[in-house]
Design a protein around this motif. Structure first.
Motif, short mmCIF file in Angstrom:
data_model
loop_
_atom_site.label_atom_id
_atom_site.label_comp_id
_atom_site.label_asym_id
_atom_site.label_seq_id
_atom_site.Cartn_x
_atom_site.Cartn_y
_atom_site.Cartn_z
N VAL A 60 -18.93 14.83 38.21
CA VAL A 60 -19.49 15.91 37.81
C VAL A 60 -18.70 16.96 38.58
O VAL A 60 -18.16 16.84 39.96
N LEU A 61 -18.54 18.34 38.00
CA LEU A 61 -17.88 19.27 38.55
C LEU A 61 -19.15 20.39 39.01
O LEU A 61 -19.59 20.69 37.78
N GLU A 62 -19.38 20.70 40.08
CA GLU A 62 -20.47 21.85 40.26
C GLU A 62 -19.41 23.04 40.74
O GLU A 62 -18.73 23.15 41.73
N VAL A 63 -20.03 24.37 40.19
CA VAL A 63 -19.13 25.50 40.52
C VAL A 63 -20.23 26.36 41.39
O VAL A 63 -21.34 26.53 40.67
N GLY A 64 -20.19 26.81 42.46
CA GLY A 64 -20.98 27.68 43.27
C GLY A 64 -22.01 26.87 43.71
O GLY A 64 -23.44 27.15 43.30
N ARG A 71 -19.73 10.39 48.15
CA ARG A 71 -19.57 10.92 46.70
C ARG A 71 -19.36 12.16 46.58
O ARG A 71 -19.31 12.57 45.40
N LEU A 72 -19.29 12.88 47.46
CA LEU A 72 -18.99 14.51 47.30
C LEU A 72 -17.72 14.90 47.88
O LEU A 72 -17.47 14.50 49.12
N THR A 73 -17.15 15.81 47.39
CA THR A 73 -15.87 16.54 47.76
C THR A 73 -16.01 17.94 47.65
O THR A 73 -16.78 18.39 46.36
N VAL A 74 -16.10 18.66 48.73
CA VAL A 74 -16.11 20.03 48.58
C VAL A 74 -14.61 21.03 48.72
O VAL A 74 -13.87 20.60 49.50
N VAL A 75 -14.57 21.68 47.75
CA VAL A 75 -13.38 22.65 47.58
C VAL A 75 -13.60 23.92 47.84
O VAL A 75 -14.54 24.64 47.26
N ASN A 76 -13.08 24.68 48.79
CA ASN A 76 -13.20 26.25 49.05
C ASN A 76 -12.19 26.96 48.40
O ASN A 76 -11.41 27.39 48.64
N THR A 136 -17.64 16.86 42.43
CA THR A 136 -16.77 17.82 43.46
C THR A 136 -17.49 19.30 43.25
O THR A 136 -17.79 19.43 42.21
N ALA A 137 -17.60 19.86 44.31
CA ALA A 137 -18.46 21.16 44.40
C ALA A 137 -17.13 22.25 44.79
O ALA A 137 -16.52 21.95 45.97
N VAL A 138 -17.05 23.51 43.75
CA VAL A 138 -16.13 24.22 44.22
C VAL A 138 -16.89 25.48 44.61
O VAL A 138 -17.86 25.92 43.82
N GLU A 139 -16.68 25.83 45.80
CA GLU A 139 -17.34 27.01 46.55
C GLU A 139 -16.44 28.22 47.11
O GLU A 139 -15.65 27.69 47.78
N ILE A 140 -16.67 29.31 46.56
CA ILE A 140 -15.76 30.49 47.17
C ILE A 140 -15.93 30.96 48.45
O ILE A 140 -15.13 31.50 49.19
N ASP A 141 -17.23 30.73 48.93
CA ASP A 141 -17.59 31.48 50.18
C ASP A 141 -17.59 30.24 51.14
O ASP A 141 -18.03 29.48 51.34
N PRO A 142 -16.56 30.74 52.25
CA PRO A 142 -16.10 29.66 53.14
C PRO A 142 -17.27 29.26 54.16
O PRO A 142 -17.54 27.95 54.35
N LEU A 163 -21.83 22.84 53.50
CA LEU A 163 -22.62 21.83 52.49
C LEU A 163 -22.54 20.38 52.79
O LEU A 163 -23.41 19.74 52.66
N PRO A 164 -21.44 19.72 53.37
CA PRO A 164 -21.28 18.34 53.77
C PRO A 164 -22.28 18.03 54.67
O PRO A 164 -22.85 16.85 54.59
#
Length: 304
Positions: free
Chosen positions: A60-64, A108-113, A82-88, A94-95
């Motif tokens: 799964v890809l989650e945006v925001g 099982r979670l990767t967070v990408v800023n 993987t969660a893509v979040e624009i707000d630092p 999140l983790p």
């Protein structure tokens, strides 16, 4: 809408009190800049995950992800994401939230800023293996359509999505030819696959509550892709046709489409763009390439 049986809840998901506490601890306030409205109802996020058909083997890809309401519901299924979040600050927090409420799922979670409009296989290598993945997200209203079209263009293996968007946006994404709200988003999304509305979400499940209702849109990509070499010209025709909705195709496209192309494609030039299917736009683009006078001779270089 297909009824999907509830799965037995296995975790504590975020409610209103949890959301406000986490926001306070992180020093976060919802901002209009990023279109942030956080979901405070566990039932809503579980419904989204059910409608998306997320299973333990789903990637799964989650945006925001925001403060993590939907993230936890996705992880509850056993899926990897993987969660893509624009707000630092949110990406950093999140983790910690997952570690507090669902520690066994942290691996099982990767967070990408990052801004979702800037991601691609090179920045999300976990989705660059060609294996199908799904997008599940509560998308910011102001950028929902660009995000969807950008991800579909950059990831051929984005097989499906289930997104919560503003109801008006949902209606446009799922609209069909002849509908008064059928427009550029509707027809461009139809290039890649089929979208449909699968539910409505009230305002009271958000903090802060938005001024509009939301809706769920499900999308599945076609098994057989359309010819990639035609996409750029087809999309340019769509932009031109819907840029002047009240005009006929002949009037809106006269500077870029020769008369013989309409005839070759079997399309009446007195029709308006909102009556054409994606297949008809594609046929017109193909006829342009085949007509006497190629891109250089007919002015279709302006379409690029």
């Amino acid at each position: 809408m297909t009824d999907i049986p509830d799965t037995e809840p296995t975790a504590h998901l975020l409610g209103a009190a949890d959301i406000r506490r986490i926001a306070d601890e992180a020093g976060v306030s919802p901002t209009k800049k990023f279109g942030q409205n956080f979901v405070i109802d566990p039932g809503t996020v579980r419904r989204i995950v059910r409608e998306a058909h997320v299973q333990p083997d789903t990637h799964v890809l989650e945006v925001g992800p925001g403060l993590g309401s939907l993230t936890l519901a996705i992880l509850e299924t056993g899926a990897t994401m993987t969660a893509v979040e624009i707000d630092p600050p949110l990406a950093e927090r999140l983790p910690q939230t997952v570690g507090e409420f669902m520690p066994d799922a942290s691996g099982r979670l990767t967070v990408v800023n990052r801004d979702a409009l800037t991601v691609g296989p090179e920045t999300l290598p976990e989705f660059a293996d060609g294996k199908p993945f799904t997008l599940v997200a509560n998308l910011p209203y102001n950028v929902a359509t660009p995000i969807l079209l950008t991800l579909l263009e950059r990831f051929d293996n984005l097989d499906s999505f289930l997104v919560m968007v503003q109801k008006e946006v949902a209606d446009r994404l799922a609209a069909t030819p002849g509908n008064k709200i059928y427009g550029t988003p509707s027809v461009k999304l139809a290039w890649y696959g089929e979208a449909k509305r699968v539910g409505t979400i009230g305002r009271n499940v958000f903090w802060p509550a938005p001024n509009v209702d939301s809706a769920l849109v499900h999308f599945r990509r076609f098994d057989t892709p359309r010819p990639q070499e035609l996409r750029e010209h087809t999309f340019a025709l769509i932009d031109a046709a819907f840029g002047q909705r009240r005009k006929t195709l002949h009037a809106a496209l006269k500077k870029i489409v020769p008369a013989e192309a309409f005839k070759a494609a079997g399309i009446d030039p007195t029709r308006r763009g909102e009556t054409l299917t994606i297949d008809e736009f594609m046929a017109l683009a193909k006829a342009m390439e085949s007509s006497t006078g190629t891109a250089e001779g007919t002015g279709t270089e302006d379409l690029a």
